[in-house]
Motif scaffolding. Structure first.
Motif, short mmCIF file in Angstrom:
data_model
loop_
_atom_site.label_atom_id
_atom_site.label_comp_id
_atom_site.label_asym_id
_atom_site.label_seq_id
_atom_site.Cartn_x
_atom_site.Cartn_y
_atom_site.Cartn_z
N UNK A 43 0.84 -1.44 0.11
CA UNK A 43 -0.07 -0.21 0.08
C UNK A 43 0.84 1.42 -0.03
N UNK A 44 2.04 1.52 0.69
CA UNK A 44 2.86 2.54 0.92
C UNK A 44 3.65 2.86 -0.67
N UNK A 45 3.48 1.73 -1.55
CA UNK A 45 3.95 2.14 -2.84
C UNK A 45 3.08 2.60 -3.80
N UNK A 46 1.68 2.47 -3.42
CA UNK A 46 0.57 2.87 -4.19
C UNK A 46 0.02 4.14 -3.51
N UNK A 47 0.03 4.24 -2.28
CA UNK A 47 -0.63 5.64 -1.80
C UNK A 47 0.64 6.18 -1.09
N UNK A 48 0.48 7.66 -1.08
CA UNK A 48 1.48 8.51 -0.48
C UNK A 48 0.98 8.58 1.17
N UNK A 49 1.87 9.52 1.74
CA UNK A 49 1.70 9.65 3.27
C UNK A 49 0.48 10.17 3.73
N UNK A 50 -0.21 10.81 2.75
CA UNK A 50 -1.56 11.62 3.08
C UNK A 50 -2.56 10.50 2.69
N UNK A 52 -3.22 9.28 -0.22
CA UNK A 52 -3.78 9.69 -1.60
C UNK A 52 -2.82 8.80 -2.58
N UNK A 53 -3.46 8.48 -3.85
CA UNK A 53 -2.95 7.75 -4.89
C UNK A 53 -1.52 8.58 -5.11
N UNK A 54 -0.51 7.95 -5.27
CA UNK A 54 0.78 8.49 -5.85
C UNK A 54 0.64 9.06 -7.06
N UNK A 55 1.34 10.02 -7.32
CA UNK A 55 1.29 11.01 -8.57
C UNK A 55 1.63 9.98 -9.83
N UNK A 56 2.61 8.92 -9.79
CA UNK A 56 3.13 8.44 -10.63
C UNK A 56 2.64 6.86 -10.76
N UNK A 57 1.48 6.58 -10.06
CA UNK A 57 0.90 5.36 -10.05
C UNK A 57 -0.47 5.56 -10.57
N UNK A 58 -0.84 4.83 -11.84
CA UNK A 58 -2.10 4.62 -12.36
C UNK A 58 -2.82 3.51 -11.98
#
Length: 92
Positions: A43-50, A52-58
């Motif tokens: 999950x930490x690789x898909x979502x950021x610290x907040x 939310x979806x990481x900018x470079x993951x679709x």
């Protein structure tokens, strides 16, 4: 509700090299929670610290980009195919 999640090569270290895994949840957020339970750290690789979806993951749910749907609240009906795709950048 069981769904199928396609895992990109870069995240397969979390899924024991599986390219497709099953998860449970009626929304994308619930599916990601289910993935985290089975594959800690993903999950930490898909979502950021907040959260939310990481900018470079679709992420696509049934071929629809969740950024143009309801994000983590996107519904994931039973049997849905979810694809996690890292963005590719580059140029000349």
């Amino acid at each position: 509700m069981a769904v199928s999640v396609r895992i990109p090569t870069i995240l397969r270290t979390y899924t024991h090299d599986e390219s497709q895994v099953s998860a449970e949840g009626d929304t994308l957020g619930a599916v990601l929670d289910s993935l985290e339970s089975s594959y800690p750290g993903i999950r930490a690789r898909i979502l950021d610290e907040d959260g939310k979806l990481r900018r470079f993951v679709n992420i696509y749910v049934a071929e629809e980009d969740v950024r143009f749907d309801q994000g983590l609240d996107t519904k994931t009906p039973d049997g849905t195919q979810i694809s996690v795709i890292p963005a590719v950048a580059g140029g000349c």
